[in-house]
Motif scaffolding. Structure first.
Motif, mmCIF file in Angstrom:
data_model
loop_
_atom_site.group_PDB
_atom_site.id
_atom_site.type_symbol
_atom_site.label_atom_id
_atom_site.label_comp_id
_atom_site.label_asym_id
_atom_site.label_seq_id
_atom_site.Cartn_x
_atom_site.Cartn_y
_atom_site.Cartn_z
ATOM 1 N N ASP A 39 1.924 -6.516 0.035
ATOM 2 C CA ASP A 39 0.528 -6.433 -0.388
ATOM 3 C C ASP A 39 0.390 -6.675 -1.887
ATOM 4 O O ASP A 39 -0.550 -7.341 -2.335
ATOM 5 C CB ASP A 39 -0.051 -5.065 -0.003
ATOM 6 N N ARG A 40 1.321 -6.123 -2.684
ATOM 7 C CA ARG A 40 1.311 -6.338 -4.134
ATOM 8 C C ARG A 40 1.392 -7.841 -4.436
ATOM 9 O O ARG A 40 0.635 -8.380 -5.255
ATOM 10 C CB ARG A 40 2.501 -5.602 -4.751
ATOM 11 N N ALA A 64 4.073 -2.563 1.424
ATOM 12 C CA ALA A 64 3.415 -2.332 0.133
ATOM 13 C C ALA A 64 3.780 -3.439 -0.853
ATOM 14 O O ALA A 64 2.936 -3.941 -1.609
ATOM 15 C CB ALA A 64 3.826 -0.959 -0.419
#
Lengths: 341, 341, 341, 341
Positions: free
Chosen positions: B112-113, B109
């Motif tokens: 991805d950020r 995550a």
């Protein structure tokens, strides 16, 4: 190198095909303590031709006649796999010691039947897992045994044929795992000196659609876990276009070992294009010639000394059990656990 | 070897530790088109010492000050992994192109950020998967690309450290798969040129009980399946006592490739005991020195040319995804399927 | 690898050609204790271009201006051979320490004149026999020094260029022995650690009739006798079509040493045709890059430490003396005895 | 590998010592077309023991009895050198074809006497310069013949024994050049395919003062010039402590060739100390086992086919002539010219 020939073992050979010829010649020229007294083959012409070439006097069409010969102390079974168990049972009943080409059979129940007969008769049995006698692999095993590399952590085996076998052969081979990988599974047990507790296998058809159509694979990777904690991978291919490729590599707590292929000469040629060597020895008859001779001699020496030969019937059974586990893993897509007694 | 320096890229370096120093020296001595104009490190002494050694004029404690410098076109992020995403987001906002050491982060995550921020800002991003630039592995990739070995069937990667890292390092490393195997997973994707669809991993503690107590492993084997049909195995060990061991081997439809380690010299000594060489280059700073320089230069050249650098953010993300799949496989004892877009 | 730069040596470079560029870059990027403050070349454009590339501020057409610079502690003489002696005499008079490319001169009287000037001025002098700094050959020397192979009995040196130099170069080179073999003669003295007492040489024209027409040879074998009793052979060729070939091999009372060439990668490719590697590193700038850097650094460190550099002026003179003896042997068809002081 | 045995050559062996045993075993086990019918040795016990081991029926103390046997078509002369000429003359008179171990004799006049007898009788003669049949050296010769390396420019031969022979052997060996170098001189002629026109030799005593006291040397270097323009060097040592070392290296206009030693296995072991291999094959019986078998077979095939065997009597004479020239060069300190017919 010549040893005293005070005691001689009279050997009967069953099977006069490619491997049978190899055994006959090893016994005739490389094992001074052996005397091949008879050769049996359903194809009597083959038996006679081989007998003539190796100076053997008696030939038979029916192996039972050979088993009836009271002069013969040991039988070498170099026939097709599907006849092994039957001949073993008959030879054991005749009290003959046994050398049997691998695999003993393609079915564990059949293997057990043959091994039981051997055990009950109390005859000696060696299985033809010849690669254990290859000087290079023996040296690797020695380095493991003498502690040079400490505890074994990782093993990788590369085993690639130069070209796929004929389709007719494939159809009766029991599949890649039972025919080809079985040698590598035995090598893994031999080198690590521990039992395999888990087998995971992946396999594909990359080389020969024919082999795929016959329900077999030609390319495979396996991942094994050993009871001692070691991990191993095996890679198999039915076709390395540059030739027969047979190598192992181990990592242990105190060092690593790797092996190279054998070449027909030690020549390196450098031109404007490349620095190159000739291709490695082309296939198993050439690459493992020495191992076949040493294996045959070891069997004869064991029988003459009355000590249990190695690799044993149990070794032969274990190799097949692991090959079957690999087949099951490929079918299920999951690792297969192996019970260790 | 010297190229014209008509255009120069002003680079700011964040992180003056071991890898940061390596980047600063590569930029100063091996990349004529780069000019390191500032170094930031929370440890200002480290920044100043490195700046002095490399003839860099400005230093900062806070990387934000460096991002505010309008002269700087690109940022090299050589800080601890847990700061990468934050710095990437800030640098992207400041319109700076980015070179980021691997792994981008230990959490998908978070990766991805950071990648989203980079995409939205339209800045260029290269991930520090340096081994792709090693001349030996590049040559292997070239032979795959030019068809020398045909379709890839089998790949084996050996990746062994000379000694386990300090326990403190292990505890924040994300585990063997995310710290060490991640390089090999990227190498597998790079060499085969296809996506992995299945990961099976086995791992054990054979070297360091301390590492085991910290919940990590030190020895592992992986078996990968690729979308193209190729199969691969990876072997990892935290300790090969003879030194750093970094090799790959491929088999394809038209041939095979294998690589050897690099040695500090080309001397063979033969005595009454053995024929021997000195140990291979001892660790990654030495073994991959050339790859770090070439990787850094490639980033600078890509930015100056305005073309997307490689390996990309997606490559960085994929390597982490596979490392996490390996962790899951080890936990479950089963292969893990990977979705391919 | 970076060393403290507490003390710095200001160096002036004379000669901005191929070897001068190599020195300038080694001093700029690989020798932290050196500062190149000026470059002189009769071709001022060459001096300026090189100065710009390496961040050097001052350039001169006339080397005397450089010698007049009181900031400069040492001079690197990388000009054509026929100017070495004159520059050495002038630099010695100016009290500058000296690094001089090999050969010092092509005439022993001229060498002696230059060495006398250096001795009288008491400046330090190192001769650019760079191969002594090659990590492989240094490792060989170390094994001789530490007794690993015992007393040296036999030495064989292979030294082959990838292609003949331009005819214009050959015409001013002093001939194969003074241009090419001189490195091998120095290597023989370096490795054996004893003086040569006899030189026998055979040489022919096998590659380039042009070279023959110019009165030189392109192919040679030498047989040397050493004071310590060792025997050595050297083989030279102006053209090994597969590339630069630089190897040595020693036999001693306790073992042997052999060295291999350096390759651009560690990749082996096996196809249906052959098992092959790429060609070795193509020529001396690449093969000996590391030796040039280490040699330059060693000179700077010696000067900063005030200790006599090695190889010395006497080493440079000895190498030339042996090359001249080889020429005489070829002319007379007989071995030439060398007086050892 | 087995050939049809339609025609058989009956061979008589004279000499049942070390080399005689090797011939008997080669003929019995490796040459299907040969039949050893009798063995003669002044030491009748040795003849009988060998005959028993190889299944030979007749033995004689006096070789003349063997020559009188009308069943015998060819004689293998494996006796001490000083008896060769006499046996050759007698065998030629008896019309027997001849295989004679090298050297034919230690004296050119004696060689000529024997070769004249052979010529007059019109019998076939092969000299036991076995190394020409070694698969590695044959492959080198093939590469020269097929033009792979173009015209030969340079040749270097390394030939080192693992340990000096017993002093008693040395005293009757004819000296290092006639006993050991003679193989290398023949190899040089064989590989280059041209005649030697000049020999320069240097030799010393570095290993065994005993050998020196016996008037011989144990360490030598030779420089040869060939009629075709090639140059060659040979290095000999009576003691390489790591084992038997037998290599050649050629440079030609289109490429180079080098050969490696043979090892008992292909295992490399890496520990914390070194990356090492076991020592090479220990001595000539092992290293050249294959060449002895192939050489013996080639003789038998030549005789059965009625074609002149190779290497010929002239090859044997040439090798001795060059060895004598080396001895003269060492004595005079000058190169010795060789007349080429």
């Amino acid at each position: 190198m010549t040893v005293p020939v005070d005691s001689l073992l009279n050997v009967g050979l069953v099977g006069a095909g490619r491997i049978g010829s190899l055994r006959a010649e090893a016994l005739a020229h490389r094992v001074p303590q052996a005397n091949v007294v008879a050769i049996a083959d359903a194809n009597l012409d083959a038996a006679e031709s081989l007998a003539k070439r190796c100076g053997v006097l008696r030939t038979y069409r029916d192996y039972q006649e050979l088993l009836d010969d009271p002069d013969i102390g040991a039988i070498c079974v170099s026939t097709p796999t599907n006849t092994h168990a039957e001949i073993m049972v008959a030879a054991a009943a005749a009290g003959k010691h046994l050398f049997v080409e691998k695999p003993v059979a393609l079915d564990l129940a059949e293997v057990d039947r043959a091994l039981d007969a051997v055990d009950r008769a109390g005859v000696l049995l060696q299985i033809g897992l010849n690669r254990r006698f290859d000087p290079t692999f023996r040296r690797v095993r020695q380095a493991v045994l003498d502690g040079t590399i400490g505890d074994v952590h990782l093993l990788h085996i590369i085993s690639r044929d130069p070209a796929p076998p004929p389709l007719a052969y494939v159809q009766h081979s029991g599949g890649l795992f039972a025919d080809m990988t079985i040698h590598d599974l035995d090598m893994a047990r031999f080198l690590v000196g521990s039992e395999v507790t888990s087998v995971y296998a992946q396999g594909t058809v990359r080389i020969s659609p024919e082999i795929g159509a016959a329900g077999d694979i030609d390319t495979a990777m396996l991942l094994l876990v050993f009871q001692c904690g070691a991990l191993a991978t095996i890679e198999n291919s039915r076709q390395a276009v540059y030739g027969y490729d047979q190598r192992v590599e181990l990592l242990g707590s105190r060092g690593g070992i790797s092996t190279g292929n054998m070449f027909p000469n030690e020549v390196t040629i450098s031109t404007a294009d490349a620095v190159r060597r000739d291709l490695p020895m082309c296939f198993f008859l050439e690459r493992y010639a020495e191992s076949y001779a040493l294996e045959t001699r070891s069997f004869v020496e064991s029988v003459l000394a009355g000590r249990p030969p190695s690799p044993s019937g149990v070794d032969g059974r274990k190799a097949l059990e692991l090959a079957i586990a690999a087949r099951d893993s490929l079918a299920s897509g999951k690792p297969v656990a192996i019970a260790v007694g």
